[in-house]
Design a protein around this motif. Sequence first.
Motif, PDB file in Angstrom:
ATOM      1  N   GLU A 175      -4.996   6.227  -9.274  1.00  0.00           N
ATOM      2  CA  GLU A 175      -5.555   5.362  -8.229  1.00  0.00           C
ATOM      3  C   GLU A 175      -4.640   4.153  -7.985  1.00  0.00           C
ATOM      4  O   GLU A 175      -4.393   3.770  -6.839  1.00  0.00           O
ATOM      5  CB  GLU A 175      -6.947   4.875  -8.635  1.00  0.00           C
ATOM      6  N   ILE A 176      -4.170   3.548  -9.068  1.00  0.00           N
ATOM      7  CA  ILE A 176      -3.303   2.375  -8.941  1.00  0.00           C
ATOM      8  C   ILE A 176      -1.973   2.771  -8.312  1.00  0.00           C
ATOM      9  O   ILE A 176      -1.423   2.054  -7.461  1.00  0.00           O
ATOM     10  CB  ILE A 176      -3.093   1.725 -10.319  1.00  0.00           C
ATOM     11  N   SER A 177      -1.444   3.926  -8.708  1.00  0.00           N
ATOM     12  CA  SER A 177      -0.191   4.423  -8.145  1.00  0.00           C
ATOM     13  C   SER A 177      -0.312   4.612  -6.638  1.00  0.00           C
ATOM     14  O   SER A 177       0.588   4.264  -5.872  1.00  0.00           O
ATOM     15  CB  SER A 177       0.179   5.748  -8.818  1.00  0.00           C
ATOM     16  N   ALA A 178      -1.455   5.160  -6.189  1.00  0.00           N
ATOM     17  CA  ALA A 178      -1.651   5.365  -4.756  1.00  0.00           C
ATOM     18  C   ALA A 178      -1.767   4.040  -4.011  1.00  0.00           C
ATOM     19  O   ALA A 178      -1.294   3.916  -2.879  1.00  0.00           O
ATOM     20  CB  ALA A 178      -2.908   6.205  -4.526  1.00  0.00           C
ATOM     21  N   ARG A 179      -2.376   3.032  -4.628  1.00  0.00           N
ATOM     22  CA  ARG A 179      -2.538   1.726  -3.981  1.00  0.00           C
ATOM     23  C   ARG A 179      -1.180   1.059  -3.726  1.00  0.00           C
ATOM     24  O   ARG A 179      -0.916   0.538  -2.645  1.00  0.00           O
ATOM     25  CB  ARG A 179      -3.430   0.834  -4.846  1.00  0.00           C
ATOM     26  N   ILE A 207      -2.440   1.848  10.660  1.00  0.00           N
ATOM     27  CA  ILE A 207      -1.793   2.592   9.585  1.00  0.00           C
ATOM     28  C   ILE A 207      -1.112   3.798  10.210  1.00  0.00           C
ATOM     29  O   ILE A 207      -1.701   4.497  11.044  1.00  0.00           O
ATOM     30  CB  ILE A 207      -2.816   3.028   8.510  1.00  0.00           C
ATOM     31  N   ASP A 208       0.144   4.032   9.842  1.00  0.00           N
ATOM     32  CA  ASP A 208       0.845   5.158  10.447  1.00  0.00           C
ATOM     33  C   ASP A 208       0.626   6.425   9.635  1.00  0.00           C
ATOM     34  O   ASP A 208       0.103   6.400   8.514  1.00  0.00           O
ATOM     35  CB  ASP A 208       2.343   4.846  10.608  1.00  0.00           C
ATOM     36  N   ASP A 209       1.031   7.557  10.206  1.00  0.00           N
ATOM     37  CA  ASP A 209       0.801   8.847   9.563  1.00  0.00           C
ATOM     38  C   ASP A 209       1.518   8.961   8.223  1.00  0.00           C
ATOM     39  O   ASP A 209       1.018   9.602   7.297  1.00  0.00           O
ATOM     40  CB  ASP A 209       1.246   9.982  10.489  1.00  0.00           C
ATOM     41  N   ALA A 210       2.693   8.332   8.106  1.00  0.00           N
ATOM     42  CA  ALA A 210       3.448   8.418   6.852  1.00  0.00           C
ATOM     43  C   ALA A 210       2.666   7.772   5.705  1.00  0.00           C
ATOM     44  O   ALA A 210       2.639   8.296   4.583  1.00  0.00           O
ATOM     45  CB  ALA A 210       4.810   7.748   7.011  1.00  0.00           C
ATOM     46  N   ARG A 211       2.031   6.644   5.989  1.00  0.00           N
ATOM     47  CA  ARG A 211       1.245   5.964   4.947  1.00  0.00           C
ATOM     48  C   ARG A 211       0.008   6.776   4.588  1.00  0.00           C
ATOM     49  O   ARG A 211      -0.354   6.878   3.405  1.00  0.00           O
ATOM     50  CB  ARG A 211       0.847   4.568   5.447  1.00  0.00           C
ATOM     51  N   ILE A 212      -0.652   7.377   5.570  1.00  0.00           N
ATOM     52  CA  ILE A 212      -1.813   8.221   5.294  1.00  0.00           C
ATOM     53  C   ILE A 212      -1.410   9.375   4.381  1.00  0.00           C
ATOM     54  O   ILE A 212      -2.073   9.660   3.373  1.00  0.00           O
ATOM     55  CB  ILE A 212      -2.406   8.759   6.607  1.00  0.00           C
ATOM     56  N   ALA A 213      -0.309  10.042   4.732  1.00  0.00           N
ATOM     57  CA  ALA A 213       0.154  11.177   3.932  1.00  0.00           C
ATOM     58  C   ALA A 213       0.532  10.744   2.521  1.00  0.00           C
ATOM     59  O   ALA A 213       0.223  11.433   1.540  1.00  0.00           O
ATOM     60  CB  ALA A 213       1.343  11.847   4.615  1.00  0.00           C
ATOM     61  N   ALA A 214       1.172   9.585   2.403  1.00  0.00           N
ATOM     62  CA  ALA A 214       1.587   9.105   1.083  1.00  0.00           C
ATOM     63  C   ALA A 214       0.385   8.834   0.190  1.00  0.00           C
ATOM     64  O   ALA A 214       0.399   9.140  -1.007  1.00  0.00           O
ATOM     65  CB  ALA A 214       2.438   7.842   1.239  1.00  0.00           C
ATOM     66  N   ILE A 215      -0.674   8.277   0.754  1.00  0.00           N
ATOM     67  CA  ILE A 215      -1.881   7.993  -0.025  1.00  0.00           C
ATOM     68  C   ILE A 215      -2.501   9.284  -0.527  1.00  0.00           C
ATOM     69  O   ILE A 215      -2.820   9.435  -1.717  1.00  0.00           O
ATOM     70  CB  ILE A 215      -2.890   7.201   0.825  1.00  0.00           C
ATOM     71  N   ILE A 266      -8.243   3.197  -1.070  1.00  0.00           N
ATOM     72  CA  ILE A 266      -6.912   2.896  -1.597  1.00  0.00           C
ATOM     73  C   ILE A 266      -6.276   1.732  -0.841  1.00  0.00           C
ATOM     74  O   ILE A 266      -5.641   0.853  -1.428  1.00  0.00           O
ATOM     75  CB  ILE A 266      -6.017   4.151  -1.519  1.00  0.00           C
ATOM     76  N   ILE A 267      -6.452   1.685   0.470  1.00  0.00           N
ATOM     77  CA  ILE A 267      -5.936   0.541   1.230  1.00  0.00           C
ATOM     78  C   ILE A 267      -6.601  -0.744   0.770  1.00  0.00           C
ATOM     79  O   ILE A 267      -5.966  -1.773   0.598  1.00  0.00           O
ATOM     80  CB  ILE A 267      -6.178   0.753   2.740  1.00  0.00           C
ATOM     81  N   GLY A 268      -7.913  -0.671   0.542  1.00  0.00           N
ATOM     82  CA  GLY A 268      -8.669  -1.844   0.109  1.00  0.00           C
ATOM     83  C   GLY A 268      -9.673  -2.254   1.169  1.00  0.00           C
ATOM     84  O   GLY A 268      -9.301  -2.497   2.319  1.00  0.00           O
ATOM     85  N   TYR A 269     -10.939  -2.290   0.790  1.00  0.00           N
ATOM     86  CA  TYR A 269     -11.973  -2.666   1.744  1.00  0.00           C
ATOM     87  C   TYR A 269     -11.764  -4.081   2.288  1.00  0.00           C
ATOM     88  O   TYR A 269     -12.126  -4.395   3.423  1.00  0.00           O
ATOM     89  CB  TYR A 269     -13.357  -2.565   1.093  1.00  0.00           C
ATOM     90  N   ASN A 270     -11.181  -4.939   1.467  1.00  0.00           N
ATOM     91  CA  ASN A 270     -10.994  -6.328   1.897  1.00  0.00           C
ATOM     92  C   ASN A 270      -9.850  -6.493   2.890  1.00  0.00           C
ATOM     93  O   ASN A 270      -9.660  -7.575   3.447  1.00  0.00           O
ATOM     94  CB  ASN A 270     -10.742  -7.225   0.684  1.00  0.00           C
ATOM     95  N   GLU A 271      -9.052  -5.434   3.079  1.00  0.00           N
ATOM     96  CA  GLU A 271      -7.924  -5.543   4.006  1.00  0.00           C
ATOM     97  C   GLU A 271      -8.349  -5.364   5.455  1.00  0.00           C
ATOM     98  O   GLU A 271      -7.586  -5.656   6.367  1.00  0.00           O
ATOM     99  CB  GLU A 271      -6.862  -4.491   3.651  1.00  0.00           C
ATOM    100  N   GLY A 272      -9.531  -4.821   5.681  1.00  0.00           N
ATOM    101  CA  GLY A 272      -9.995  -4.582   7.042  1.00  0.00           C
ATOM    102  C   GLY A 272     -10.475  -5.850   7.709  1.00  0.00           C
ATOM    103  O   GLY A 272     -10.711  -6.875   7.054  1.00  0.00           O
ATOM    104  N   PRO A 273     -10.600  -5.826   9.030  1.00  0.00           N
ATOM    105  CA  PRO A 273     -11.075  -7.020   9.758  1.00  0.00           C
ATOM    106  C   PRO A 273     -12.531  -7.302   9.445  1.00  0.00           C
ATOM    107  O   PRO A 273     -13.327  -6.380   9.242  1.00  0.00           O
ATOM    108  CB  PRO A 273     -10.892  -6.626  11.232  1.00  0.00           C
TER     109      PRO A 273
END
Length: 475
Positions: free
Chosen positions: A64-68, A304-312, A352-359
């Motif tokens: 989980e941490i690695s994906a973050r 978020i771009d497709d590359a980041r989605i795929a990486a997660i 993984i992105i983080g709930y607090n990162e959203g608007p």
Amino acid sequence: MKIDRDVLQRFVPLPPDVLAAPRGLRDLLDDLGIEVKRVEGGVHTLELLANRGDHHAYAGIAREISARFGSPLTLPETAELQVVPGTAFRVESNLCLAYSLTGIAGAGGRLDEAQLAPLDAAGLGRNTAPVDATNLANLELGQPTHAFDADRIDGTIVVRESVAGDKAWLLFTPESREIPAGTLVIADASKILAIAGVIGCEDSKTTEHTTRIALESATFDPVAVRKASRALGVHTDSAARFERGSDPEAVIPGAARVVTLLESTGAWKRSGPTDHWRAPSTPMPAIGLLGADVRDFLGLGLDIDDARIAAILEALGFSLEATSGGWWVTVPPRRTWDVTTRADLLEEIVRIIGYNEGPATLPPVDLGAVPSDWELRRTRAEEVLLGLGFYEVITDGFHARILSERLGLPDGHPLTRHVGTTNALDRGYSLLKNSGLPQAIEAVASNVRVRTLEVKLYEWTRAFHPRAPDAAERD
């Protein structure tokens, strides 16, 4: 589960700001959905979700941490086993999903202090090298294993379901006990060696005198393990892992990790190949996902771009097959118990992105409706009652039949007719109230019993009266 921060860093590096902050790792884990109950020094006690068996191991939490952070995940060293089709045992129940046996020979030995650190953090006592190695493999990789003394096994090992009259001498108990019929067990020609996925037995355990080990690594039906654990009143780390859904693909790596740890002592060595069997299985489910779906779900302000989605998703162990604007996402075996829909994938990504990162946005608010005449009359009545010193009470909408019988009403009285509940779990809640009278009398009686003689109470409630063919509600 208890994890040590320093041990966790063997699996994944923690960012400097996480290490520097007093609550750094705790806040990070909480944000990833891994609840931390308390922290003592560097040891974090975790409260894990019932459907996340993969979190019962350092590797699962580190993933989980690695994906973050996009940081590398380092799994512990595992020996390369010679795996052959299983002939050293028989599987006679479909409750066993995969099974393996590895022969190991030796005596004595001791794991070093660094290797034993996860055991110390978890509060597990140190034991012989074989027992310590199996406990470590479970903590590190989330794959329970069990070491049998090979010289105490009578004939061929059989994975079967118990029959009426079967008995087993469970570990840490003074004598044998009867095992409920239908329990998945590991047995030989004359006795039960272990309750599958739950606990071993005294008459097959390894000791300081053991020189030959039959190392079991397997996966079992999670419901069967949970039922066995509850029926026997035995709760172990192994059962906690298996009953949350285990990973058939972890069977060989789990055995290989135990072999690596034992061979590192210089006192133990493999004595043959690893016999392995796995039940036929259907292909892992694939879920369609579009990059646009993810962006719509996240909303404005968090692109978020497709590359980041795929990486997660790949960091979490999902396999991706590119499509026009998205992917077919194949769920890894360890996650088939909790990831089944597109919504589950979206949840994984935003977690993984983080709930607090959203608007931060407020929900839409309607102005509401103009109060009805009934609501206005109720408000006026309530003001009068409160001005006269009355207190509002709220009583249960269900009650016991005896509460109405205490009214002493004659047969045929309207208040003797009720809407009842079928198969009520508690007879104290078997009837729906048809008036507030029984509750009012009970409230007055309760006050009088404590010498409160001036009682002013009121209640707005709902009464239920039977009317064929259906029950109608009446305020």
